[in-house]
Structures are given as C-alpha cells and as structure tokens.
Scaffold this motif. Structure first.
Motif, PDB file in Angstrom:
ATOM      1  N   HIS A   1      -2.802  -4.436  40.662  1.00 47.58           N
ATOM      2  CA  HIS A   1      -2.853  -5.887  40.823  1.00 47.58           C
ATOM      3  C   HIS A   1      -2.033  -6.256  42.047  1.00 47.58           C
ATOM      4  O   HIS A   1      -0.843  -5.964  42.104  1.00 47.58           O
TER       5      HIS A   1
ATOM      6  N   ASP B   1       1.471  -4.485  41.826  1.00 49.78           N
ATOM      7  CA  ASP B   1       2.075  -4.589  40.497  1.00 49.78           C
ATOM      8  C   ASP B   1       1.066  -4.067  39.486  1.00 49.78           C
ATOM      9  O   ASP B   1      -0.111  -3.916  39.775  1.00 49.78           O
ATOM     10  N   ASP B   2       1.547  -3.785  38.307  1.00 50.70           N
ATOM     11  CA  ASP B   2       0.676  -3.459  37.176  1.00 50.70           C
ATOM     12  C   ASP B   2      -0.290  -2.311  37.525  1.00 50.70           C
ATOM     13  O   ASP B   2      -1.511  -2.473  37.486  1.00 50.70           O
TER      14      ASP B   2
ATOM     15  N   HIS C   1      -2.275   0.948  36.883  1.00 50.50           N
ATOM     16  CA  HIS C   1      -2.872   1.670  35.751  1.00 50.50           C
ATOM     17  C   HIS C   1      -3.544   2.926  36.294  1.00 50.50           C
ATOM     18  O   HIS C   1      -4.645   2.854  36.857  1.00 50.50           O
TER      19      HIS C   1
END
Length: 156
Positions: free
Chosen positions: A83, A112-113, A115
């Motif tokens: 993100h 960010d974030d 995965h």
C-alpha cells in the motif's frame, strides 16, 4: 486472431522495482522507495524486475546485505502486495533523512502494509505503474485470500 489480454480492475496497478531492493521491501524494513517523482497512493502489486536489471552495486551496501541474507532473490515475478500511502521529497521537516533507505534528491514513496506472497507469480513488468493481467491478479488473491477484506472493490 489474437486473444485480447484481460486486465485486473483499474484501481490496482503493478510496480516494478529492481532487486535487491524488492527483497529489502518484502523481507526487511525498507518502507521508502526512491523515485524521480511520486506515485499515486493506493494498492500495488510489487514486482521484481528481470535479473539483467539487478542493481549489483547495491549488494555491497551493508544495510542491503544484512536485510537479504538468507533470502532467495526472485526475478520477473510479483512478490507482494503493498500500500502506497503517500510521498514526500528528500527530507523530513527536521531536515534529516526520513529513513536509512532514503536517498537525497529523490521523491520518497512511502510503502506500508506489505503482504508477501508465499510463492512468486511470474509476470512481465514495465516502467512506471502498469496494468496487471487478470490471471496474475487472480493468482495473488488466491495466495492471499485475506486481501479481499482490504479491497472493497473485490467481490467474493
């Protein structure tokens, strides 16, 4: 007659980053990507560029070497979903670097974030944000089913 390529929805794009920088994002704490100009905030598939484009000079950087130690470098594949939350130029309000990963004179794209995918998804990338082929997007969602909760645009 050639079959037309089907693409993922327009709200998600792919971004290609050269190795070993991609591995530093996926396996480490690199949350700043240095670019000539900012990218739009949103969700992106993080793609590792081709092996021929690897930044071999970066392998001598102690921060990079520590971060990638013990990890395999994958090429020409989607490795994660990230993100992008924003961007700023070069320095923070205090005048110092915003991160040990930040390079002066660049736009610092904030990641960010992250995965990570359990398995890389082979795919060609491109310069700048690019449209994601639908089969690649579907393979990503299959590996990370919890992302459908983060993507209100995805219907079960």
């Amino acid at each position: 007659m050639k079959t037309p390529t089907l693409y993922a929805p327009d709200w998600i794009r792919g971004i290609t980053i050269r190795q070993p920088w991609t591995a530093c994002i996926v396996h480490g704490d690199k949350r700043i990507e240095n670019r000539p100009k900012a990218w739009t905030a949103g969700w992106y598939l993080l793609h590792a560029g081709a092996e021929s484009g690897m930044d071999r000079h970066a392998l001598r950087d102690p921060l990079v070497a520590r971060t990638i130690r013990g990890h395999q470098l994958h090429f020409s594949a989607v490795l994660a979903v990230v993100h992008i939350t924003g961007a700023h130029h070069s320095t923070t309000d205090t005048g110092g670097p915003c991160s040990p990963w930040a390079q002066p004179g660049s736009s610092h794209v904030q990641l960010d974030d992250v995965h990570a995918l359990p398995l890389p998804v082979p795919c060609r990338g491109a310069l700048g944000p690019w449209r994601v082929p639908l089969p690649v997007f579907e393979q990503v969602l299959t590996q990370l089913p919890h992302l459908s909760q983060l993507f209100p645009e995805v219907t079960p």
